[in-house]
Design a protein around this motif. Sequence first.
Motif, PDB file in Angstrom:
ATOM      1  N   GLU A 101      25.896  34.111 -15.328  1.00 23.16           N
ATOM      2  CA  GLU A 101      26.718  35.321 -15.274  1.00 23.16           C
ATOM      3  C   GLU A 101      27.467  35.410 -13.954  1.00 23.16           C
ATOM      4  OE1 GLU A 101      27.534  37.545 -17.641  1.00 23.16           O
ATOM      5  OE2 GLU A 101      26.532  36.065 -18.913  1.00 23.16           O
ATOM      6  N   ALA A 102      26.813  34.998 -12.869  1.00 25.65           N
ATOM      7  CA  ALA A 102      27.472  35.031 -11.563  1.00 25.65           C
ATOM      8  C   ALA A 102      28.674  34.092 -11.528  1.00 25.65           C
ATOM      9  CB  ALA A 102      26.480  34.661 -10.469  1.00 25.65           C
ATOM     10  N   LEU A 103      28.528  32.885 -12.061  1.00 26.22           N
ATOM     11  CA  LEU A 103      29.645  31.934 -12.070  1.00 26.22           C
ATOM     12  C   LEU A 103      30.749  32.389 -13.015  1.00 26.22           C
ATOM     13  CD1 LEU A 103      27.830  28.458 -11.981  1.00 26.22           C
ATOM     14  CD2 LEU A 103      28.952  29.682 -10.090  1.00 26.22           C
ATOM     15  N   ARG A 104      30.386  33.002 -14.123  1.00 21.13           N
ATOM     16  CA  ARG A 104      31.389  33.442 -15.089  1.00 21.13           C
ATOM     17  C   ARG A 104      32.282  34.556 -14.537  1.00 21.13           C
ATOM     18  NH1 ARG A 104      30.925  32.465 -20.618  1.00 21.13           N
ATOM     19  NH2 ARG A 104      31.333  34.666 -21.096  1.00 21.13           N
ATOM     20  N   LYS A 105      31.860  35.196 -13.458  1.00 18.17           N
ATOM     21  CA  LYS A 105      32.717  36.201 -12.832  1.00 18.17           C
ATOM     22  C   LYS A 105      33.959  35.574 -12.205  1.00 18.17           C
ATOM     23  CE  LYS A 105      29.022  39.519 -11.903  1.00 18.17           C
ATOM     24  NZ  LYS A 105      28.204  40.212 -10.855  1.00 18.17           N
ATOM     25  N   LEU A 106      33.941  34.246 -12.035  1.00 21.71           N
ATOM     26  CA  LEU A 106      35.108  33.538 -11.507  1.00 21.71           C
ATOM     27  C   LEU A 106      36.176  33.312 -12.574  1.00 21.71           C
ATOM     28  CD1 LEU A 106      33.217  30.791  -9.466  1.00 21.71           C
ATOM     29  CD2 LEU A 106      34.383  32.794  -8.525  1.00 21.71           C
ATOM     30  N   LEU A 180      27.715  20.508 -11.402  1.00 22.09           N
ATOM     31  CA  LEU A 180      27.723  21.430 -10.275  1.00 22.09           C
ATOM     32  C   LEU A 180      29.139  21.923 -10.040  1.00 22.09           C
ATOM     33  CD1 LEU A 180      25.510  19.210  -7.964  1.00 22.09           C
ATOM     34  CD2 LEU A 180      24.787  21.393  -8.942  1.00 22.09           C
ATOM     35  N   LEU A 181      29.267  23.128  -9.512  1.00 19.16           N
ATOM     36  CA  LEU A 181      30.573  23.716  -9.223  1.00 19.16           C
ATOM     37  C   LEU A 181      30.737  23.857  -7.725  1.00 19.16           C
ATOM     38  CD1 LEU A 181      33.103  25.021 -10.630  1.00 19.16           C
ATOM     39  CD2 LEU A 181      32.010  27.212 -10.153  1.00 19.16           C
ATOM     40  N   ALA A 182      31.819  23.300  -7.189  1.00 18.61           N
ATOM     41  CA  ALA A 182      32.089  23.364  -5.753  1.00 18.61           C
ATOM     42  C   ALA A 182      33.456  23.988  -5.513  1.00 18.61           C
ATOM     43  CB  ALA A 182      32.038  21.973  -5.135  1.00 18.61           C
ATOM     44  N   ASP A 183      33.566  24.740  -4.443  1.00 15.95           N
ATOM     45  CA  ASP A 183      34.851  25.298  -4.032  1.00 15.95           C
ATOM     46  C   ASP A 183      35.574  24.306  -3.142  1.00 15.95           C
ATOM     47  OD1 ASP A 183      34.292  27.712  -5.318  1.00 15.95           O
ATOM     48  OD2 ASP A 183      33.280  28.514  -3.535  1.00 15.95           O
ATOM     49  N   ALA A 184      36.906  24.347  -3.180  1.00 17.74           N
ATOM     50  CA  ALA A 184      37.689  23.568  -2.229  1.00 17.74           C
ATOM     51  C   ALA A 184      37.329  24.010  -0.818  1.00 17.74           C
ATOM     52  CB  ALA A 184      39.173  23.775  -2.486  1.00 17.74           C
ATOM     53  N   GLY A 185      37.307  23.060   0.097  1.00 22.34           N
ATOM     54  CA  GLY A 185      36.974  23.383   1.471  1.00 22.34           C
ATOM     55  C   GLY A 185      35.500  23.341   1.787  1.00 22.34           C
ATOM     56  N   ASP A 218      22.510  28.085  -6.916  1.00 24.74           N
ATOM     57  CA  ASP A 218      23.144  28.795  -8.033  1.00 24.74           C
ATOM     58  C   ASP A 218      24.459  28.171  -8.463  1.00 24.74           C
ATOM     59  OD1 ASP A 218      24.765  29.511  -5.916  1.00 24.74           O
ATOM     60  OD2 ASP A 218      24.406  31.673  -6.096  1.00 24.74           O
ATOM     61  N   ARG A 219      24.841  27.054  -7.841  1.00 25.27           N
ATOM     62  CA  ARG A 219      26.062  26.347  -8.241  1.00 25.27           C
ATOM     63  C   ARG A 219      25.808  25.313  -9.339  1.00 25.27           C
ATOM     64  NH1 ARG A 219      31.396  27.412  -6.616  1.00 25.27           N
ATOM     65  NH2 ARG A 219      31.216  29.446  -5.661  1.00 25.27           N
ATOM     66  N   LEU A 220      24.592  25.250  -9.842  1.00 26.90           N
ATOM     67  CA  LEU A 220      24.295  24.412 -11.005  1.00 26.90           C
ATOM     68  C   LEU A 220      24.882  25.081 -12.245  1.00 26.90           C
ATOM     69  CD1 LEU A 220      22.667  21.966 -12.198  1.00 26.90           C
ATOM     70  CD2 LEU A 220      20.797  23.602 -12.532  1.00 26.90           C
ATOM     71  N   VAL A 221      25.665  24.325 -13.027  1.00 27.42           N
ATOM     72  CA  VAL A 221      26.269  24.847 -14.254  1.00 27.42           C
ATOM     73  C   VAL A 221      25.427  24.382 -15.435  1.00 27.42           C
ATOM     74  CG1 VAL A 221      28.339  24.931 -15.686  1.00 27.42           C
ATOM     75  CG2 VAL A 221      28.557  24.751 -13.194  1.00 27.42           C
TER      76      VAL A 221
END
Length: 376
Positions: A101-106, A180-185, A218-221
């Motif tokens: 749910e936290a990742l889906r907020k993106l 896994l989900l990573a942000d740029a930077g 929490d960045r595990l998808v």
Amino acid sequence: MLPTAEAHDLLDLTRELCERELAPKAADFEARGEFPREVLRTIGRSGLLGLPYPEEVGGAAQPYEVYLQVLETLAGSWLAIAEAVSVHTLACYPVYAHGSEALRKLLPDMLGGELLGAYCLSEPQGGSDAAALTTRATRDAEGRWVVNGAKAWITHGRDADFYNIFARTGAAGARGISCLLADAGTPGLEPQKAENVMGLRASAPSQVLFDNCTLSADRLVGAEGAGFTIAMEALDAGRLGIAACAVGLAQAALDHAVGYAREREQFGRPIAEFQGVGFLLADMATQISAARALLLAAARLKDAGRPFSTEAAKAKLFATDVAMRVTTDAVQVLGGAGYVSDHPAERWFREAKVLQIVEGTNQIQRLVISRALVRG
């Protein structure tokens, strides 16, 4: 077939954007090899980056049948944009279908075009054999994921705002892979220089290196070990996107060749009146119609919730082979004019080749289809 008046309006909007924002800019951006990030933001703000996703997460709730026709239209004006939309739509899938749910907020920012995605699956030594990937993610003392390895041929590799990373978190084989989900930077996430490619120069891929790239737990998808399944689910739909791009590119090449053949005169009459040219155009048109029909048939299966993996492989295989044939024949119709960059046929010819390679080479598509036939 367009199911609703809304879908008709959506295609009209797409054509307007193509005429105003894409067609006038394509040749210049491709010649300079510049990524059209602002054009993609315009596309996103027009609602075209989240078409097949539900409205409650920021999408447009359109059937895949409609989404693919939008992609076809975009590709007819500028393939790099259509391919970018297809890859971004693919990159949003893991979070949408398997994210917390936290990742889906993106998702609203992803689907609205503010955040551009990359899909990091292929590796320098393992493109087609995705289950053999070697990029590894391990847990540190605080439970964070530490990623090391390299990915190759990554669309948006230098320009993405978020990256889906498929990495080995367990034993060898498909079941040891996680997403896994990573942000740029993120420290340790290191995009490399753009590849010097034959076509799609405005959206050249790059390698992405991971050097102790550290991500919170929490960045595990999805579940640990479910990454390969997530990757394959996304690729089934992504293959339809590439097939749509191929149909759009082929249609543009045909339209240009027909227009040229009507105007170009030899021996006192337009070359379109010569049977050798006319039959060539007829075969091009027939192949495109067949590819489009195969593509939309697969899309209707997906929209109906029925298995479509094999049909997606057929559509990708056939449509991209058609794009290669049609763009080759378009150059032939134009003759010497088709060999120079004054006409877009030369660029379309170069661009068509990559469509036979991305989202699984056409040899892999044949493997998928043949295995389905054997299984019965």
